[in-house]
Design a protein around this motif. Structure first.
Motif, short mmCIF file in Angstrom:
data_model
loop_
_atom_site.label_atom_id
_atom_site.label_comp_id
_atom_site.label_asym_id
_atom_site.label_seq_id
_atom_site.Cartn_x
_atom_site.Cartn_y
_atom_site.Cartn_z
N VAL A 89 0.85 -1.20 0.00
CA VAL A 89 0.00 0.00 0.00
C VAL A 89 0.89 1.25 0.00
O VAL A 89 2.02 1.22 0.48
CB VAL A 89 -0.94 0.04 1.22
N ASN A 90 0.36 2.32 -0.56
CA ASN A 90 1.07 3.60 -0.58
C ASN A 90 0.69 4.43 0.64
O ASN A 90 -0.48 4.46 1.05
CB ASN A 90 0.74 4.39 -1.85
N VAL A 91 1.67 5.11 1.21
CA VAL A 91 1.43 6.00 2.34
C VAL A 91 2.08 7.34 2.02
O VAL A 91 3.29 7.41 1.75
CB VAL A 91 2.03 5.43 3.64
N GLU A 92 1.29 8.40 2.02
CA GLU A 92 1.84 9.73 1.74
C GLU A 92 2.55 10.28 2.97
O GLU A 92 1.95 10.36 4.05
CB GLU A 92 0.71 10.67 1.30
N VAL A 93 3.80 10.65 2.81
CA VAL A 93 4.62 11.19 3.90
C VAL A 93 5.58 12.23 3.32
O VAL A 93 5.81 12.27 2.11
CB VAL A 93 5.45 10.07 4.60
N ASP A 94 6.16 13.05 4.19
CA ASP A 94 7.25 13.92 3.74
C ASP A 94 8.58 13.52 4.38
O ASP A 94 9.62 14.12 4.07
CB ASP A 94 6.94 15.39 4.00
N ALA A 95 8.54 12.54 5.27
CA ALA A 95 9.77 12.03 5.87
C ALA A 95 9.48 10.68 6.50
O ALA A 95 8.34 10.39 6.89
CB ALA A 95 10.30 13.00 6.94
N ILE A 96 10.51 9.83 6.57
CA ILE A 96 10.38 8.55 7.27
C ILE A 96 11.65 8.29 8.08
O ILE A 96 12.74 8.82 7.77
CB ILE A 96 10.14 7.35 6.32
N GLY A 97 11.50 7.47 9.12
CA GLY A 97 12.64 6.97 9.88
C GLY A 97 12.77 5.48 9.63
O GLY A 97 11.79 4.74 9.71
N VAL A 98 13.98 5.05 9.27
CA VAL A 98 14.24 3.65 8.94
C VAL A 98 15.19 3.07 9.99
O VAL A 98 16.30 3.60 10.17
CB VAL A 98 14.87 3.51 7.54
N GLY A 99 14.78 2.02 10.68
CA GLY A 99 15.61 1.49 11.76
C GLY A 99 15.66 -0.02 11.79
O GLY A 99 14.88 -0.66 12.51
N TYR A 100 16.56 -0.61 11.00
CA TYR A 100 16.71 -2.07 10.99
C TYR A 100 17.97 -2.50 11.74
O TYR A 100 18.58 -3.50 11.40
CB TYR A 100 16.71 -2.59 9.56
N GLY A 101 18.36 -1.73 12.76
CA GLY A 101 19.46 -2.17 13.62
C GLY A 101 20.68 -1.28 13.57
O GLY A 101 20.71 -0.26 12.85
N PHE A 102 21.68 -1.65 14.36
CA PHE A 102 22.91 -0.88 14.52
C PHE A 102 24.12 -1.80 14.35
O PHE A 102 23.99 -3.02 14.34
CB PHE A 102 22.95 -0.22 15.90
#
Length: 462
Positions: free
Chosen positions: A257-270
């Protein structure tokens, strides 16, 4: 080596581990020098705002208490702790010195004993559109809130895995951001299996439940078993595609599905930040959760250099564990310097080790829940750039491996991956995972850091 140099304890990193180590050393009569590249002590997690503010409505009470406790720990022993902020360690200089850079130029820092508390950096996961402005790593999003006191976006979504997702979602919402969705890659059933492990830190578990209640109260969707597929936009992020993940974290693209945003945070680990430890020649071993970490004894001391490595640079366990490790290293050093007896060492260390053991049981529960699955590697399309510095595309890795490349050094030479200014901090984790997924697990090596660890401006060499 002068007597002053022989006694000098230098700590690289002023986060929870480094500050706790300095305070513990001071309790036993040992002075130390903390070197940190940031303007304030506290590390990424407890540094707090970089400018004055009377109100921090986006930070929860637990975090505020922890930040205050760290400052109190430092202030109580500040007479014994020299702090050099906004100072970068460029690498070792000779056998007992570090080369530093700051606004005034280059300098040398001699040491008799060394404690590395260099923390970690975020694990990048390439997917189509991940280079668009507005796509940020989760820790970076949190830094903008906590230290910069700015909102990273107006309408945001978070994707990834682990306890940072609900925490940052709550902080963003309290800061006035419209959080339109949080997408956790692992299914809830996997988290439920870790209930016993999570009870080792009941306050943290209750805090996590409180965050989930907050999100529910404010109607912020939190979807387990979902994750990122791609990001869309021209010069700025406009929308993302998210989809349910299967058990291997492969997106079910027909359900995206599409989600309209102007920014995202991506966090798959360190990944543990170990470049300085590698330059010093410490032996390292590969771990799936933290990447390459130093080989240490129970006191977090290396065998081939005598340096201590504590906190997330010794494996990802979080701030509470980092404080314990800093204290253990300091206690061992105080004993080695004749400041405390063996009886005092074990009496104090036993309490700290018991606390650390409970934290590890809690943390390992989350590690099993957030265990990174190979489907994440399938997000990058053939033309997706995986090394930003050298603009290396995924299809170039495919071609090199198909032609017989079996280790990271050969992959670097064939594709130039990891040869840029960041020295592989952004792309090497993906490249290692990609080699593993291709069935290459033996002797694949690591992208070794180069001296200097950061570029030296010509102006500093005049």
């Amino acid at each position: 080596m002068t007597s002053q140099t022989h006694d000098q304890v230098v700590i690289v990193g002023g986060g929870p581990a480094g500050t706790a180590a300095a305070a513990e050393l001071a309790r036993h009569g040992l002075k130390s020098v903390i070197i940190d590249e940031a303007p304030k002590l506290g590390g990424v997690i407890y540094r707090g705002p970089l400018r004055q503010t009377d109100s921090l409505p986006h930070l929860d009470d637990n975090l505020k208490r922890a930040m205050t406790a760290l400052q109190t720990r430092y202030q109580a022993h500040s007479d014994s702790i020299e702090v050099k902020t906004q100072t970068r360690v460029l690498g070792p200089e000779g056998s007992n010195q570090l080369l530093l850079s700051d606004n005034s130029g280059l300098s040398r820092q001699p040491y008799g004993h060394l404690i590395l508390a260099t923390g970690c950096h975020e694990r990048s996961v390439p997917f189509p559109g991940w280079q668009l402005p507005g796509v940020m790593l989760l820790g970076g999003v949190q830094l903008q809130l906590k230290s910069g006191l700015v909102r990273p976006g107006q309408r945001m979504a978070l994707v990834g895995t682990g306890p940072l997702l609900p925490l940052v979602a709550c902080q963003l919402h309290k800061a006035g951001v419209d959080v339109v969705g949080v997408y956790e890659a692992s299914p809830f059933a996997k988290l439920a299996k870790e209930a016993v492990a999570l009870l080792n830190k009941p306050k943290l578990t209750l805090s996590g439940m409180s965050m989930m209640s907050y999100l529910k109260k404010h109607k912020i969707p939190f979807k387990y078993g979902w994750g990122i597929v791609s990001a869309q936009g021209n010069e700025q992020l406009k929308s993302i595609q998210v989809a349910p993940y299967d058990s291997q974290w492969r997106p079910q693209r027909d359900l995206a599905v599409n989600v309209e945003v102007d920014a995202i945070g991506v966090g798959y680990g360190f990944v543990a930040r170990t470049q300085l430890a590698m330059l010093l020649g410490l032996e390292h071993n590969y771990t799936k959760v933290s990447g390459y970490v130093p080989a240490l004894d129970e006191w977090h001391q290396s065998q081939n250099h005598a340096a201590f490595v504590v906190g997330d640079s010794n494996g990802l366990l979080g701030a509470d564990a980092a404080i314990c490790e800093g204290q253990l290293a300091a206690l061992r050093l105080a004993w080695q310097c004749g400041k405390i007896t063996e009886s005092q060492l074990f009496s104090r260390a036993t309490k700290v080790k018991n606390k650390l053991a409970r934290i590890k049981k809690f943390r390992f529960g989350f590690d099993r829940f957030s265990d990174r699955q190979p489907g994440l590697l399938s997000l990058a399309a053939p033309e997706t750039v995986v090394c930003r510095c050298e603009q290396v595309r995924r299809e170039q890795l495919d071609e090199a491996i198909a032609q017989g490349v079996k280790d990271i050094t050969s992959l670097k030479m064939r594709t130039r991956i990891g040869m840029g200014d960041c020295q592989g901090k952004t792309c090497s984790s993906y490249a290692l995972d990609y080699l593993h997924e291709a069935g290459l697990t033996e002797n694949i090596g690591v992208i070794k850091p180069r001296f200097p660890l950061d570029p030296i401006p010509f102006t500093l060499m005049e």
